[in-house]
Design a protein around this motif. Structure first.
Motif, PDB file in Angstrom:
ATOM      1  N   MET A  49     -23.927  25.140  44.234  1.00 57.49           N
ATOM      2  CA  MET A  49     -23.092  23.950  44.067  1.00 57.49           C
ATOM      3  C   MET A  49     -22.598  23.476  45.440  1.00 57.49           C
ATOM      4  SD  MET A  49     -22.998  23.126  40.885  1.00 57.49           S
ATOM      5  CE  MET A  49     -21.623  22.014  40.897  1.00 57.49           C
ATOM      6  N   ARG A  50     -22.192  24.438  46.299  1.00 59.34           N
ATOM      7  CA  ARG A  50     -21.739  24.068  47.641  1.00 59.34           C
ATOM      8  C   ARG A  50     -22.880  23.440  48.433  1.00 59.34           C
ATOM      9  NH1 ARG A  50     -18.708  28.636  46.790  1.00 59.34           N
ATOM     10  NH2 ARG A  50     -20.195  30.039  47.751  1.00 59.34           N
ATOM     11  N   PHE A  51     -24.111  23.948  48.224  1.00 56.90           N
ATOM     12  CA  PHE A  51     -25.263  23.369  48.905  1.00 56.90           C
ATOM     13  C   PHE A  51     -25.452  21.908  48.495  1.00 56.90           C
ATOM     14  CE2 PHE A  51     -29.753  22.167  48.666  1.00 56.90           C
ATOM     15  CZ  PHE A  51     -30.061  22.161  50.020  1.00 56.90           C
ATOM     16  N   PHE A  52     -25.359  21.619  47.191  1.00 57.62           N
ATOM     17  CA  PHE A  52     -25.498  20.241  46.720  1.00 57.62           C
ATOM     18  C   PHE A  52     -24.394  19.356  47.298  1.00 57.62           C
ATOM     19  CE2 PHE A  52     -27.992  21.986  43.028  1.00 57.62           C
ATOM     20  CZ  PHE A  52     -29.176  21.367  43.373  1.00 57.62           C
ATOM     21  N   GLN A  53     -23.164  19.876  47.357  1.00 61.67           N
ATOM     22  CA  GLN A  53     -22.066  19.109  47.937  1.00 61.67           C
ATOM     23  C   GLN A  53     -22.356  18.809  49.402  1.00 61.67           C
ATOM     24  OE1 GLN A  53     -18.314  21.135  48.230  1.00 61.67           O
ATOM     25  NE2 GLN A  53     -17.204  19.260  48.716  1.00 61.67           N
ATOM     26  N   LYS A  54     -22.816  19.821  50.136  1.00 63.69           N
ATOM     27  CA  LYS A  54     -23.133  19.638  51.554  1.00 63.69           C
ATOM     28  C   LYS A  54     -24.270  18.628  51.721  1.00 63.69           C
ATOM     29  CE  LYS A  54     -24.206  22.239  55.724  1.00 63.69           C
ATOM     30  NZ  LYS A  54     -24.478  23.553  56.294  1.00 63.69           N
ATOM     31  N   LEU A  55     -25.246  18.698  50.844  1.00 67.91           N
ATOM     32  CA  LEU A  55     -26.371  17.766  50.882  1.00 67.91           C
ATOM     33  C   LEU A  55     -25.894  16.324  50.704  1.00 67.91           C
ATOM     34  CD1 LEU A  55     -29.508  17.622  50.991  1.00 67.91           C
ATOM     35  CD2 LEU A  55     -29.480  17.833  48.511  1.00 67.91           C
ATOM     36  N   ILE A  56     -25.004  16.110  49.745  1.00 63.90           N
ATOM     37  CA  ILE A  56     -24.465  14.775  49.504  1.00 63.90           C
ATOM     38  C   ILE A  56     -23.652  14.305  50.706  1.00 63.90           C
ATOM     39  CG2 ILE A  56     -22.810  13.443  48.114  1.00 63.90           C
ATOM     40  CD1 ILE A  56     -23.754  15.199  45.711  1.00 63.90           C
ATOM     41  N   GLU A  57     -22.763  15.178  51.203  1.00 70.10           N
ATOM     42  CA  GLU A  57     -21.930  14.802  52.343  1.00 70.10           C
ATOM     43  C   GLU A  57     -22.789  14.474  53.562  1.00 70.10           C
ATOM     44  OE1 GLU A  57     -19.251  18.107  52.761  1.00 70.10           O
ATOM     45  OE2 GLU A  57     -17.993  17.440  51.097  1.00 70.10           O
ATOM     46  N   LYS A  58     -23.806  15.302  53.803  1.00 70.14           N
ATOM     47  CA  LYS A  58     -24.693  15.083  54.945  1.00 70.14           C
ATOM     48  C   LYS A  58     -25.409  13.748  54.805  1.00 70.14           C
ATOM     49  CE  LYS A  58     -26.786  16.576  58.650  1.00 70.14           C
ATOM     50  NZ  LYS A  58     -26.054  16.627  59.907  1.00 70.14           N
ATOM     51  N   THR A  59     -25.921  13.470  53.615  1.00 69.39           N
ATOM     52  CA  THR A  59     -26.639  12.220  53.375  1.00 69.39           C
ATOM     53  C   THR A  59     -25.734  11.018  53.602  1.00 69.39           C
ATOM     54  OG1 THR A  59     -28.055  13.340  51.763  1.00 69.39           O
ATOM     55  CG2 THR A  59     -28.015  10.943  51.678  1.00 69.39           C
ATOM     56  N   ASP A  84     -13.764  22.283  47.843  1.00 70.53           N
ATOM     57  CA  ASP A  84     -15.153  22.529  47.458  1.00 70.53           C
ATOM     58  C   ASP A  84     -15.445  21.777  46.165  1.00 70.53           C
ATOM     59  OD1 ASP A  84     -14.363  24.108  45.214  1.00 70.53           O
ATOM     60  OD2 ASP A  84     -14.363  25.929  46.422  1.00 70.53           O
ATOM     61  N   SER A  85     -16.699  21.737  45.791  1.00 63.96           N
ATOM     62  CA  SER A  85     -17.076  20.908  44.635  1.00 63.96           C
ATOM     63  C   SER A  85     -16.397  21.368  43.353  1.00 63.96           C
ATOM     64  CB  SER A  85     -18.590  20.882  44.460  1.00 63.96           C
ATOM     65  OG  SER A  85     -19.100  22.183  44.305  1.00 63.96           O
ATOM     66  N   ASP A  86     -16.271  22.675  43.130  1.00 66.78           N
ATOM     67  CA  ASP A  86     -15.599  23.151  41.920  1.00 66.78           C
ATOM     68  C   ASP A  86     -14.148  22.670  41.881  1.00 66.78           C
ATOM     69  OD1 ASP A  86     -17.842  24.459  40.987  1.00 66.78           O
ATOM     70  OD2 ASP A  86     -17.252  26.420  41.752  1.00 66.78           O
ATOM     71  N   THR A  87     -13.471  22.771  43.019  1.00 64.33           N
ATOM     72  CA  THR A  87     -12.073  22.342  43.103  1.00 64.33           C
ATOM     73  C   THR A  87     -11.958  20.842  42.882  1.00 64.33           C
ATOM     74  OG1 THR A  87     -11.593  24.158  44.626  1.00 64.33           O
ATOM     75  CG2 THR A  87     -10.012  22.331  44.557  1.00 64.33           C
ATOM     76  N   LEU A  88     -12.891  20.094  43.438  1.00 61.14           N
ATOM     77  CA  LEU A  88     -12.860  18.643  43.265  1.00 61.14           C
ATOM     78  C   LEU A  88     -13.005  18.262  41.789  1.00 61.14           C
ATOM     79  CD1 LEU A  88     -12.493  16.197  45.075  1.00 61.14           C
ATOM     80  CD2 LEU A  88     -14.958  16.002  45.196  1.00 61.14           C
ATOM     81  N   MET A 122     -20.912   6.619  56.543  1.00 60.72           N
ATOM     82  CA  MET A 122     -19.726   7.413  56.877  1.00 60.72           C
ATOM     83  C   MET A 122     -20.088   8.738  57.540  1.00 60.72           C
ATOM     84  SD  MET A 122     -17.176   7.295  53.664  1.00 60.72           S
ATOM     85  CE  MET A 122     -15.970   6.022  53.577  1.00 60.72           C
ATOM     86  N   SER A 123     -19.272   9.123  58.500  1.00 62.34           N
ATOM     87  CA  SER A 123     -19.397  10.456  59.083  1.00 62.34           C
ATOM     88  C   SER A 123     -18.745  11.449  58.118  1.00 62.34           C
ATOM     89  CB  SER A 123     -18.704  10.510  60.440  1.00 62.34           C
ATOM     90  OG  SER A 123     -17.295  10.414  60.268  1.00 62.34           O
ATOM     91  N   GLU A 124     -18.943  12.738  58.370  1.00 64.33           N
ATOM     92  CA  GLU A 124     -18.316  13.746  57.506  1.00 64.33           C
ATOM     93  C   GLU A 124     -16.796  13.630  57.562  1.00 64.33           C
ATOM     94  OE1 GLU A 124     -19.850  17.788  57.493  1.00 64.33           O
ATOM     95  OE2 GLU A 124     -21.755  17.024  58.268  1.00 64.33           O
ATOM     96  N   LYS A 125     -16.261  13.357  58.768  1.00 63.61           N
ATOM     97  CA  LYS A 125     -14.812  13.208  58.910  1.00 63.61           C
ATOM     98  C   LYS A 125     -14.313  12.003  58.114  1.00 63.61           C
ATOM     99  CE  LYS A 125     -11.081  12.656  62.211  1.00 63.61           C
ATOM    100  NZ  LYS A 125     -10.680  12.503  63.602  1.00 63.61           N
ATOM    101  N   GLU A 126     -15.026  10.887  58.218  1.00 68.39           N
ATOM    102  CA  GLU A 126     -14.634   9.689  57.468  1.00 68.39           C
ATOM    103  C   GLU A 126     -14.688   9.948  55.965  1.00 68.39           C
ATOM    104  OE1 GLU A 126     -16.077   6.069  60.386  1.00 68.39           O
ATOM    105  OE2 GLU A 126     -17.601   7.159  59.229  1.00 68.39           O
ATOM    106  N   LEU A 127     -15.690  10.707  55.530  1.00 65.58           N
ATOM    107  CA  LEU A 127     -15.800  11.031  54.110  1.00 65.58           C
ATOM    108  C   LEU A 127     -14.637  11.907  53.670  1.00 65.58           C
ATOM    109  CD1 LEU A 127     -17.398  10.785  51.499  1.00 65.58           C
ATOM    110  CD2 LEU A 127     -18.743  12.770  52.217  1.00 65.58           C
ATOM    111  N   ARG A 128     -14.269  12.904  54.490  1.00 74.31           N
ATOM    112  CA  ARG A 128     -13.107  13.757  54.161  1.00 74.31           C
ATOM    113  C   ARG A 128     -11.845  12.903  54.034  1.00 74.31           C
ATOM    114  NH1 ARG A 128     -14.878  17.093  58.316  1.00 74.31           N
ATOM    115  NH2 ARG A 128     -13.083  16.474  59.563  1.00 74.31           N
ATOM    116  N   LEU A 129     -11.673  11.962  54.973  1.00 76.07           N
ATOM    117  CA  LEU A 129     -10.499  11.090  54.935  1.00 76.07           C
ATOM    118  C   LEU A 129     -10.508  10.215  53.681  1.00 76.07           C
ATOM    119  CD1 LEU A 129     -10.355  10.063  58.690  1.00 76.07           C
ATOM    120  CD2 LEU A 129      -8.628  11.405  57.454  1.00 76.07           C
ATOM    121  N   TYR A 130     -11.678   9.704  53.326  1.00 75.21           N
ATOM    122  CA  TYR A 130     -11.805   8.849  52.139  1.00 75.21           C
ATOM    123  C   TYR A 130     -11.453   9.651  50.886  1.00 75.21           C
ATOM    124  CZ  TYR A 130     -13.659   5.472  48.838  1.00 75.21           C
ATOM    125  OH  TYR A 130     -13.793   4.566  47.811  1.00 75.21           O
TER     126      TYR A 130
END
Length: 135
Positions: free
Chosen positions: A97-107, A51-55, A2-10
């Protein structure tokens, strides 16, 4: 993958799905989060990502696990999002925490070959850190 956009949509689709199952309006969810209902709408449309806290808060409100918002991935049975949530209890800073979220999304947004190289570079860094910080 998934792209970042596809992940946001999911993720947005899952927020909407679980919100509707709990019969919670966008306004009600927004009030509990301290945001306007148009922010909830933007999450659900995939325009922006919480963000991850909100999620994690959304997951608590909707009585689901945070990883329920993400596409299933093959792993060794470890719930990594719960592990990250546990890190929050260890006073990990929000920026980390935001870094970990970004890392997961990027991966998740990379194709297989790209992901393999990316993960290998992270492994190298972790191995190097382990070797240089042994007692």
């Amino acid at each position: 993958m998934m792209s970042e956009k596809e992940l946001r949509l999911y993720i947005g689709g899952k927020i909407k799905e679980y919100r509707n199952k709990k019969k919670v309006t966008q306004e009600e969810l927004g009030n509990k989060l301290g945001v306007k209902n148009n922010t909830i709408s933007a999450y659900e449309r995939g325009t922006i990502s919480p963000d991850s806290d909100t999620l994690f808060i959304i997951a608590d409100i909707l009585e689901v696990k945070a990883d329920d918002f993400f596409p299933p991935i093959e792993n060794d049975g470890v719930d990594y999002l719960d592990k990250i949530k546990d890190l929050r209890k260890e006073n990990l800073e929000a920026k980390d925490m935001r870094f970990f979220q970004k890392l997961i999304e990027k991966t998740l947004s990379m194709d297989d070959a790209e992901r393999e190289k990316f993960i290998e570079s992270i492994r190298f860094t972790v191995d190097y850190y382990d070797k240089t910080n042994r007692d």
